[in-house]
Motif scaffolding. Structure first.
Motif, PDB file in Angstrom:
ATOM      1  N   UNK A  98      13.439  32.244  21.853  1.00 11.74           N
ATOM      2  CA  UNK A  98      13.477  33.550  21.211  1.00 11.74           C
ATOM      3  C   UNK A  98      12.016  34.317  21.059  1.00 11.74           C
ATOM      4  N   UNK A  99      11.187  33.689  20.534  1.00 11.98           N
ATOM      5  CA  UNK A  99       9.642  34.273  20.613  1.00 11.98           C
ATOM      6  C   UNK A  99       9.332  34.510  21.871  1.00 11.98           C
ATOM      7  N   UNK A 100       9.395  33.618  22.841  1.00 12.31           N
ATOM      8  CA  UNK A 100       8.831  33.999  24.274  1.00 12.31           C
ATOM      9  C   UNK A 100       9.588  35.303  24.568  1.00 12.31           C
ATOM     10  N   UNK A 101      11.046  35.649  24.523  1.00 14.79           N
ATOM     11  CA  UNK A 101      11.645  36.738  24.808  1.00 14.79           C
ATOM     12  C   UNK A 101      11.279  37.960  24.202  1.00 14.79           C
ATOM     13  N   UNK A 102      10.920  37.798  22.999  1.00 13.74           N
ATOM     14  CA  UNK A 102      10.491  38.875  22.128  1.00 13.74           C
ATOM     15  C   UNK A 102       9.168  39.551  22.678  1.00 13.74           C
ATOM     16  N   UNK A 103       8.273  38.422  22.857  1.00  8.52           N
ATOM     17  CA  UNK A 103       7.190  38.866  23.561  1.00  8.52           C
ATOM     18  C   UNK A 103       7.328  39.404  24.756  1.00  8.52           C
ATOM     19  N   UNK A 104       8.072  38.998  25.729  1.00 12.73           N
ATOM     20  CA  UNK A 104       8.084  39.378  26.971  1.00 12.73           C
ATOM     21  C   UNK A 104       8.666  40.761  26.794  1.00 12.73           C
ATOM     22  N   UNK A 105       9.492  41.173  25.928  1.00 13.98           N
ATOM     23  CA  UNK A 105       9.991  42.390  25.710  1.00 13.98           C
ATOM     24  C   UNK A 105       8.962  43.136  25.188  1.00 13.98           C
ATOM     25  N   UNK A 106       8.270  42.894  24.546  1.00 13.26           N
ATOM     26  CA  UNK A 106       7.139  43.672  23.822  1.00 13.26           C
ATOM     27  C   UNK A 106       6.152  44.123  24.776  1.00 13.26           C
ATOM     28  N   UNK A 107       5.858  43.165  25.881  1.00 10.14           N
ATOM     29  CA  UNK A 107       4.748  43.323  26.938  1.00 10.14           C
ATOM     30  C   UNK A 107       5.464  44.370  27.909  1.00 10.14           C
TER      31      UNK A 107
END
Length: 70
Positions: free
Chosen positions: A57-66
């Motif tokens: 979930x944290x990785x997906x959130x970081x990808x989305x923010x990027x």
């Protein structure tokens, strides 16, 4: 709350480490009201599952923010 013995405290510390430092995951697994007892293998598996979900979930959130920043 019940006072932990040294051996119990060492186990709890190891479980928190397994959970990536997230004591909330450990408490969530250990305090499930639907069961009265649990074995260590089940606790470890459930902690690993919750830890891995949190990481994804944290990785997906970081990808989305990027993507939004890029």
């Amino acid at each position: 709350m019940q006072v932990l013995k040294d051996k119990d405290d060492a186990l709890y510390t190891s479980l928190v480490r397994l959970a990536g430092g997230n004591a909330g995951i450990v408490m969530q697994v250990l305090s499930k009201p639907s069961r009265r007892t649990v074995n260590l293998g089940t606790v470890i598996q459930e902690i690993e599952d919750l830890r891995d979900r949190a990481v994804r979930a944290a990785t997906a959130a970081n990808d989305g923010a990027s993507r939004l920043a890029g």
